[in-house]
Design an enzyme around this catalytic site. Sequence first.
Site, PDB file in Angstrom:
ATOM      1  N   ASP A  14       0.899  -1.284  -0.286  1.00  0.00           N
ATOM      2  CA  ASP A  14       0.036   0.037  -0.146  1.00  0.00           C
ATOM      3  C   ASP A  14       0.956   1.341  -0.056  1.00  0.00           C
ATOM      4  O   ASP A  14       0.624   2.134   0.763  1.00  0.00           O
ATOM      5  CB  ASP A  14      -1.003  -0.078   1.325  1.00  0.00           C
ATOM      6  CG  ASP A  14      -1.659  -1.354   1.323  1.00  0.00           C
ATOM      7  OD1 ASP A  14      -1.937  -2.034   0.560  1.00  0.00           O
ATOM      8  OD2 ASP A  14      -2.032  -1.403   2.353  1.00  0.00           O
ATOM      9  N   GLU A 222     -11.487  -0.147  -3.215  1.00  0.00           N
ATOM     10  CA  GLU A 222     -10.385   0.573  -2.161  1.00  0.00           C
ATOM     11  C   GLU A 222      -9.346   1.010  -2.979  1.00  0.00           C
ATOM     12  O   GLU A 222      -9.308   1.513  -4.006  1.00  0.00           O
ATOM     13  CB  GLU A 222     -10.153  -0.983  -1.226  1.00  0.00           C
ATOM     14  CG  GLU A 222      -9.240  -1.662  -2.127  1.00  0.00           C
ATOM     15  CD  GLU A 222      -8.921  -3.057  -1.141  1.00  0.00           C
ATOM     16  OE1 GLU A 222      -9.130  -3.079   0.081  1.00  0.00           O
ATOM     17  OE2 GLU A 222      -8.183  -3.655  -1.649  1.00  0.00           O
TER      18      GLU A 222
HETATM   19  O1  FUB Z   1      -3.275  -3.629   3.331  1.00  0.00           O
HETATM   20  C1  FUB Z   1      -4.425  -4.007   3.843  1.00  0.00           C
HETATM   21  C2  FUB Z   1      -5.407  -3.769   2.843  1.00  0.00           C
HETATM   22  O2  FUB Z   1      -5.070  -4.599   1.727  1.00  0.00           O
HETATM   23  C3  FUB Z   1      -5.485  -2.318   2.298  1.00  0.00           C
HETATM   24  O3  FUB Z   1      -6.304  -1.447   2.999  1.00  0.00           O
HETATM   25  C4  FUB Z   1      -6.197  -2.461   1.016  1.00  0.00           C
HETATM   26  O4  FUB Z   1      -6.082  -1.582   0.115  1.00  0.00           O
HETATM   27  C5  FUB Z   1      -5.446  -3.902   0.253  1.00  0.00           C
HETATM   28  O5  FUB Z   1      -4.089  -3.211  -0.299  1.00  0.00           O
END
Ligand code: FUB
Length: 319
Positions: A14, A222
């Site tokens: 991320d 997301e």
């Molecule tokens: O790293 C945990 C979660 O996985 C993140 O919040 C999402 O965007 C995905 O990458």
Amino acid sequence: MKAKYVFPSDYMADPAANVFDGKLYIYPSHDYDSGECFDDDGGHFQMKDYHVLCIDGDPMEQDAKDCGKQFGIEDIPWVEKQLWDNDCVEKDGKYYLIYSAKDYTGVFHLGVAVADKPEGPFVPEADPIRGSYSIDPCVFKDDDGEIYVYFGGIWGGQLQWYKDNKMLKAEHLPEGKEDPLPSRVARMTGDVKQFAEAPRAVVIVDETGKPLPADDPHRFFEASWMHKYNGKYYFSYSTGDTHLLCYAVGDNPYGPFTYQGVILEPVVGWTTHHSIVEYKGKWYLFHHDCVPSNDTTWLRSLKVAELEYDAEGHIKTVK
Ligand code: FUB
């Protein structure tokens, strides 16, 4: 296009890449093997601290250096577990790291930590941002100095629990031609510690102005990111279960944003998450994949690739 691993010595994910004081700083999640099994709510992502990484040079040639652990769960009174994605913004010589984590009732919120330098040390505030929810904050400073936070993620990110910024008793995941769950955006207060307004929906529309429906493989899931190119606002995001990074363009920070195309095709590993930054006249896509961990979804490695636009400002897909 060339791509390169950024920090081969540890698992990080991320990446939120920002340029401060002429250097590239990366604010990643710090993956590790907690022993938790894979589930659809991301229970295998049990990150417990944050590090800041820095590159002073060409990111296609140089590895990032670790500026060290910033803070951990033990330093934040409201957090029980899962220190997920974070990002950082500068204002008046101070640096504000905004992160997502779960409280003791199992609910995600956003928190703020403050430092005098981009490499830290960051000190977390005792309470989460009032009225914050879900995950994956991206902090964006516009040219007029206003700061906005984009956030939200579905499934384990809990965005489906909320309507009109209130937690619903029953969650609903839109289907078929229903409107999808949108990312959210809120302007921040002058001290960058609270929302200055109620979060608004970030609506992604097609070329006719209709919202992309819930069954469109390019709808938001997301990993919101905002950057500006030639005066336009580029909102980019992950499509989650269809494993793409996509983008949409608008005329202001709130949107609506018109869908444009795919930035990155699926990588090895379930998640895909990124940031886009201009550094020394070139544009870069930072993201992660799971090749070094042999496709272990919760052990991700940071990568960088050069990003190119065509003459009309369209991003060329990284394959
Ligand atoms: O790293 C945990 C979660 O996985 C993140 O919040 C999402 O965007 C995905 O990458």
